[in-house]
Design a protein around this motif. Structure first.
Motif, PDB file in Angstrom:
ATOM      1  N   GLN A 133       2.753  18.880 -30.936  1.00 25.69           N
ATOM      2  CA  GLN A 133       2.236  19.704 -32.237  1.00 25.69           C
ATOM      3  C   GLN A 133       0.698  20.052 -31.664  1.00 25.69           C
ATOM      4  O   GLN A 133       0.162  21.133 -32.206  1.00 25.69           O
ATOM      5  CB  GLN A 133       2.337  18.662 -33.184  1.00 25.69           C
ATOM      6  CG  GLN A 133       3.605  18.792 -33.877  1.00 25.69           C
ATOM      7  CD  GLN A 133       3.720  17.942 -35.071  1.00 25.69           C
ATOM      8  OE1 GLN A 133       2.613  17.369 -35.642  1.00 25.69           O
ATOM      9  NE2 GLN A 133       4.754  17.683 -35.403  1.00 25.69           N
ATOM     10  N   SER A 134      -0.063  19.277 -30.942  1.00 25.59           N
ATOM     11  CA  SER A 134      -1.208  19.699 -30.526  1.00 25.59           C
ATOM     12  C   SER A 134      -1.379  20.825 -29.578  1.00 25.59           C
ATOM     13  O   SER A 134      -2.761  21.168 -29.036  1.00 25.59           O
ATOM     14  CB  SER A 134      -2.047  18.396 -30.034  1.00 25.59           C
ATOM     15  OG  SER A 134      -1.475  18.008 -28.824  1.00 25.59           O
TER      16      SER A 134
ATOM     17  N   ARG B 206      -1.197  30.743 -36.972  1.00 24.79           N
ATOM     18  CA  ARG B 206      -0.929  30.263 -35.548  1.00 24.79           C
ATOM     19  C   ARG B 206      -2.039  29.635 -34.998  1.00 24.79           C
ATOM     20  O   ARG B 206      -1.930  28.997 -33.929  1.00 24.79           O
ATOM     21  CB  ARG B 206      -0.492  31.565 -34.624  1.00 24.79           C
ATOM     22  CG  ARG B 206      -1.674  32.486 -34.379  1.00 24.79           C
ATOM     23  CD  ARG B 206      -1.022  33.663 -33.487  1.00 24.79           C
ATOM     24  NE  ARG B 206      -1.945  34.803 -32.973  1.00 24.79           N
ATOM     25  CZ  ARG B 206      -2.318  35.425 -33.684  1.00 24.79           C
ATOM     26  NH1 ARG B 206      -2.244  35.850 -34.881  1.00 24.79           N
ATOM     27  NH2 ARG B 206      -3.495  36.425 -32.996  1.00 24.79           N
TER      28      ARG B 206
ATOM     29  N   ASN C 194       5.036  24.604 -37.021  1.00 18.18           N
ATOM     30  CA  ASN C 194       5.789  24.055 -35.702  1.00 18.18           C
ATOM     31  C   ASN C 194       7.244  24.131 -36.170  1.00 18.18           C
ATOM     32  O   ASN C 194       7.581  24.380 -37.005  1.00 18.18           O
ATOM     33  CB  ASN C 194       5.465  22.586 -35.388  1.00 18.18           C
ATOM     34  CG  ASN C 194       5.425  21.605 -36.364  1.00 18.18           C
ATOM     35  OD1 ASN C 194       6.290  21.744 -37.375  1.00 18.18           O
ATOM     36  ND2 ASN C 194       4.313  20.722 -36.700  1.00 18.18           N
ATOM     37  N   ARG C 195       7.961  23.394 -34.814  1.00 18.32           N
ATOM     38  CA  ARG C 195       9.329  23.509 -34.974  1.00 18.32           C
ATOM     39  C   ARG C 195       9.774  22.634 -36.024  1.00 18.32           C
ATOM     40  O   ARG C 195      10.846  23.168 -36.630  1.00 18.32           O
ATOM     41  CB  ARG C 195      10.038  23.240 -33.609  1.00 18.32           C
ATOM     42  CG  ARG C 195      11.375  23.088 -33.489  1.00 18.32           C
ATOM     43  CD  ARG C 195      11.887  21.517 -33.596  1.00 18.32           C
ATOM     44  NE  ARG C 195      13.489  21.371 -33.812  1.00 18.32           N
ATOM     45  CZ  ARG C 195      13.918  20.352 -34.289  1.00 18.32           C
ATOM     46  NH1 ARG C 195      13.204  19.502 -34.744  1.00 18.32           N
ATOM     47  NH2 ARG C 195      15.196  20.164 -34.278  1.00 18.32           N
ATOM     48  N   ASP C 196       9.276  21.521 -36.330  1.00 19.11           N
ATOM     49  CA  ASP C 196       9.808  20.552 -37.403  1.00 19.11           C
ATOM     50  C   ASP C 196       9.853  21.078 -38.695  1.00 19.11           C
ATOM     51  O   ASP C 196      10.251  20.786 -39.771  1.00 19.11           O
ATOM     52  CB  ASP C 196       9.257  19.132 -37.249  1.00 19.11           C
ATOM     53  CG  ASP C 196       9.730  18.398 -35.805  1.00 19.11           C
ATOM     54  OD1 ASP C 196      10.839  18.643 -35.484  1.00 19.11           O
ATOM     55  OD2 ASP C 196       9.083  17.608 -35.185  1.00 19.11           O
ATOM     56  N   GLU C 197       8.749  21.980 -39.119  1.00 20.91           N
ATOM     57  CA  GLU C 197       8.459  22.613 -40.115  1.00 20.91           C
ATOM     58  C   GLU C 197       9.522  23.893 -40.528  1.00 20.91           C
ATOM     59  O   GLU C 197      10.013  24.014 -41.718  1.00 20.91           O
ATOM     60  CB  GLU C 197       7.196  23.069 -40.444  1.00 20.91           C
ATOM     61  CG  GLU C 197       6.610  23.478 -41.711  1.00 20.91           C
ATOM     62  CD  GLU C 197       5.306  23.766 -41.865  1.00 20.91           C
ATOM     63  OE1 GLU C 197       4.779  23.869 -43.039  1.00 20.91           O
ATOM     64  OE2 GLU C 197       4.469  23.713 -40.798  1.00 20.91           O
TER      65      GLU C 197
ATOM     66  N   GLU D 159       9.495  21.819 -25.607  1.00 22.97           N
ATOM     67  CA  GLU D 159      10.385  21.615 -26.714  1.00 22.97           C
ATOM     68  C   GLU D 159      11.839  21.528 -26.785  1.00 22.97           C
ATOM     69  O   GLU D 159      12.455  20.584 -27.523  1.00 22.97           O
ATOM     70  CB  GLU D 159      10.050  22.672 -27.736  1.00 22.97           C
ATOM     71  CG  GLU D 159       8.570  22.793 -28.283  1.00 22.97           C
ATOM     72  CD  GLU D 159       8.000  24.035 -29.263  1.00 22.97           C
ATOM     73  OE1 GLU D 159       9.109  25.024 -29.205  1.00 22.97           O
ATOM     74  OE2 GLU D 159       7.018  24.068 -29.590  1.00 22.97           O
TER      75      GLU D 159
ATOM     76  N   PRO E  55      -0.916  23.996 -29.591  1.00 22.37           N
ATOM     77  CA  PRO E  55      -1.329  25.427 -29.773  1.00 22.37           C
ATOM     78  C   PRO E  55      -2.801  25.088 -30.083  1.00 22.37           C
ATOM     79  O   PRO E  55      -3.987  26.235 -29.621  1.00 22.37           O
ATOM     80  CB  PRO E  55      -0.669  25.635 -31.003  1.00 22.37           C
ATOM     81  CG  PRO E  55       0.534  24.911 -31.204  1.00 22.37           C
ATOM     82  CD  PRO E  55       0.279  23.791 -30.260  1.00 22.37           C
TER      83      PRO E  55
ATOM     84  N   ASN F 133      10.464  32.899 -31.275  1.00 23.07           N
ATOM     85  CA  ASN F 133      10.469  31.513 -31.709  1.00 23.07           C
ATOM     86  C   ASN F 133      11.494  31.474 -32.577  1.00 23.07           C
ATOM     87  O   ASN F 133      12.185  30.428 -33.024  1.00 23.07           O
ATOM     88  CB  ASN F 133       8.851  31.188 -32.137  1.00 23.07           C
ATOM     89  CG  ASN F 133       8.973  29.813 -32.883  1.00 23.07           C
ATOM     90  OD1 ASN F 133       9.809  28.687 -32.655  1.00 23.07           O
ATOM     91  ND2 ASN F 133       7.865  29.318 -33.738  1.00 23.07           N
TER      92      ASN F 133
ATOM     93  N   GLN G 198       5.654  25.126 -22.944  1.00 23.76           N
ATOM     94  CA  GLN G 198       5.802  24.579 -24.231  1.00 23.76           C
ATOM     95  C   GLN G 198       7.384  24.811 -24.608  1.00 23.76           C
ATOM     96  O   GLN G 198       7.662  24.022 -25.414  1.00 23.76           O
ATOM     97  CB  GLN G 198       4.888  25.347 -25.184  1.00 23.76           C
ATOM     98  CG  GLN G 198       4.967  24.831 -26.597  1.00 23.76           C
ATOM     99  CD  GLN G 198       4.076  25.636 -27.586  1.00 23.76           C
ATOM    100  OE1 GLN G 198       3.180  26.589 -27.263  1.00 23.76           O
ATOM    101  NE2 GLN G 198       3.963  25.106 -28.971  1.00 23.76           N
TER     102      GLN G 198
ATOM    103  N   GLU H 127       5.950  13.874 -30.066  1.00 24.34           N
ATOM    104  CA  GLU H 127       6.139  15.054 -30.925  1.00 24.34           C
ATOM    105  C   GLU H 127       4.529  15.390 -31.470  1.00 24.34           C
ATOM    106  O   GLU H 127       4.352  16.541 -31.494  1.00 24.34           O
ATOM    107  CB  GLU H 127       6.733  14.524 -32.235  1.00 24.34           C
ATOM    108  CG  GLU H 127       6.970  15.649 -33.204  1.00 24.34           C
ATOM    109  CD  GLU H 127       7.487  14.975 -34.328  1.00 24.34           C
ATOM    110  OE1 GLU H 127       7.809  15.772 -35.498  1.00 24.34           O
ATOM    111  OE2 GLU H 127       8.114  13.989 -34.536  1.00 24.34           O
TER     112      GLU H 127
END
Length: 510
Positions: free
Chosen positions: A13-14, A122, A128-131, A58, A16, A176, A54, A9
């Motif tokens: 997240q790194s 961005r 990110n997706r988890d947020e 994901e 981008p 997204n 990416q 994970e």
């Protein structure tokens, strides 16, 4: 497993940030593109590829997390032999708390500003997706919220301003959000679905072969998120799939859309459009090898490529640039086929030695051409610098020389020659006119000097530039056939008095 999942994970997240650093390095490299023989690669191509990778990572990561959460907790052998943990299940990782601004936008159902917020952050602090998932879950109607955020997908204002990078950022953000709706699976009310259908119809009308891949991808993702596939004909949707068939996530979208039975039609469309490599990818993904053997398709692709390469050479009359373009195209095709052979395990049916030999040959030719072009460019630059230096020296030489100007050039007065008068005995002239004396009262110079009107400098006859020599004797003394003609034998009036019989105050010329 929990530690490994957390590391994955963090790595996702790194992405981008790492992609932004790569973009800067690419732009720096692109500034030197003129030095290369052919540098046609654009950042958009790389960005699209990395975005697809990416998205695939994901998606697979979420599947891994879902699988992990569904499995019952198992104690390791070491833990079993040791003390039994007081907790029967491992601790569940707490859900990431979204930023307050993000939560506020979602709870207020502000879709347009939600899209703007994600785009603005961005680079420095991407959402990110988890947020995003818990923030969308907090919205009263996540489907309606995301649908409102899609208004900027086709931004006429951005298009008119020519801001392609912003348009791409908006479209990626919209895709997204659509993927998150698909993942959440919220209830889609009928009015929202009708509105989504209208949006899909508008998007479908704008999708074209010349358009951006994100347009076709966005349309397919909209059908999946709002369950609109039944609202369109299968052939219409397949035409859109062809445009983005090279994307790996398109295979997953086809499965979600329920297009397994229509894959043979899709493969045939891809073959007809010269996309044999994409056709092989779907043949492998849907296990249709028996019906569509992949090796003949790969050979057909290389044959078509060789034909296109020859046309490039002929069109450019075998120029250096066109020869290089042809080499680049053929190299790309050969390497793509080689990757397909390795990925799908086709070495036994399609040996790679011949392909590898041709790749090595073309790479050597390309390197030699690149070296020759660099040498020619260096020679051209050296010649240009030499010419500039010579021009500079010439200018400096001209500055040292003082050119004659209007102020330095001597002015020569132009006067008519004296009248042609023959020696007249009655005037006492035996050789020349009185005004041709050596020192008359009018300041007239003799025949050996220049003559000027009173008040002008007298210059010697030997003066160079601008000097006016005395009239020759043949001009002052007419030939003998004029004598006796009567022209000079009559008395001449001067100032109202007859000059005949008057004696001249000047003696005869000596």
């Amino acid at each position: 497993m929990a530690m490994e999942t957390k590391e994955i994970e963090a790595a996702i997240q790194s992405i981008p940030k790492q992609k932004e650093e790569l973009r800067k390095a690419f732009e720096s490299l692109h500034s030197f593109s003129s030095a290369f023989v052919s540098f046609t690669l654009q950042w958009k191509q790389l960005d699209d590829y990395f975005s697809s990778v990416q998205s695939s990572i994901e998606s697979r990561f979420q599947a891994l997390r879902s699988l992990e959460s569904s499995l019952p907790s198992q104690s390791s052998a070491a833990a079993t032999t040791a003390t039994v943990s007081s907790e029967p299940n491992p601790p569940v990782e707490p859900e990431i708390s979204p930023r307050s601004e993000l939560m506020l936008l979602c709870t207020k159902m502000d879709g347009k500003n939600l899209c703007t917020f994600i785009i603005m952050h961005r680079k420095d602090n991407p959402v990110n997706r988890d947020e995003l998932i818990p923030a969308l879950r907090a919205a009263p109607d996540a489907a309606a919220l995301v649908l409102d955020a899609l208004d900027g997908f086709y931004s006429d204002e951005m298009k008119n301003n020519g801001n392609d990078s912003e348009i791409l950022a908006i479209r990626r953000t919209c895709i997204n959000l659509l993927q998150r709706v698909q993942e959440l699976g919220p209830e889609i009310k009928q009015p929202i679905k009708e509105k989504a259908k209208k949006v899909a119809v508008q998007w479908k009308a704008k999708v074209s072969d010349d358009g951006d891949d994100l347009e076709a991808h966005g349309f397919l993702q909209l059908l999946v998120a709002y369950k609109l596939v039944d609202e369109f004909k299968v052939d219409e949707v397949l035409e859109v799939v062809v445009l983005v068939a090279r994307r790996k996530q398109t295979i997953e979208l086809c499965k979600i859309l329920g297009f397994e039975v229509h894959i043979p039609e899709l493969i045939q469309k891809l073959i007809n459009k010269g996309k044999q490599l994409d056709a092989v990818k779907y043949i492998q993904a849907f296990n249709l090898i028996d019906k569509y053997p992949p090796v003949p398709l790969l050979k057909s692709y290389l044959k078509a490529t060789r034909k296109a390469v020859q046309e490039i050479r002929l069109k450019g009359n075998y120029s250096s640039q066109n020869m290089n373009d042809a080499m680049v195209k053929e190299l790309g095709a050969l390497k793509s086929v080689l990757r397909a052979i390795e990925e799908y395990g086709l070495e036994s049916e399609y040996p790679r030695e011949h392909l590898q030999k041709r790749i090595t040959q073309l790479e050597r030719q390309k390197a030699a051409e690149k070296k020759r072009t660099a040498t020619d460019a260096a020679a051209s630059n050296s010649k240009m610098q030499q010419q500039q230096q010579q021009h500079k020296q010439h200018q400096q030489t001209n500055k040292r020389l003082r050119p004659l100007t209007a102020s330095t050039t001597p002015t020569v007065a132009s006067y008519p020659p004296p009248p042609l008068v023959r020696n007249q005995p009655q005037l006492g002239m035996t050789e020349r006119a009185s005004f041709m004396g050596s020192a008359g009262s009018y300041g007239i110079a003799g025949p050996s000097t220049h003559y000027h009107h009173a008040g002008h400098n007298l210059l010697p006859a030997t003066a160079g530039l601008g000097g006016l020599a005395a009239p020759p004797s043949s001009y002052l003394y007419p030939s003998e056939h004029i004598v006796g003609s009567g022209l000079y034998d009559r008395s001449l009036p001067y100032g109202g008095y007859s000059m005949s019989g008057l004696s001249t105050p000047y003696g005869p010329a000596r």
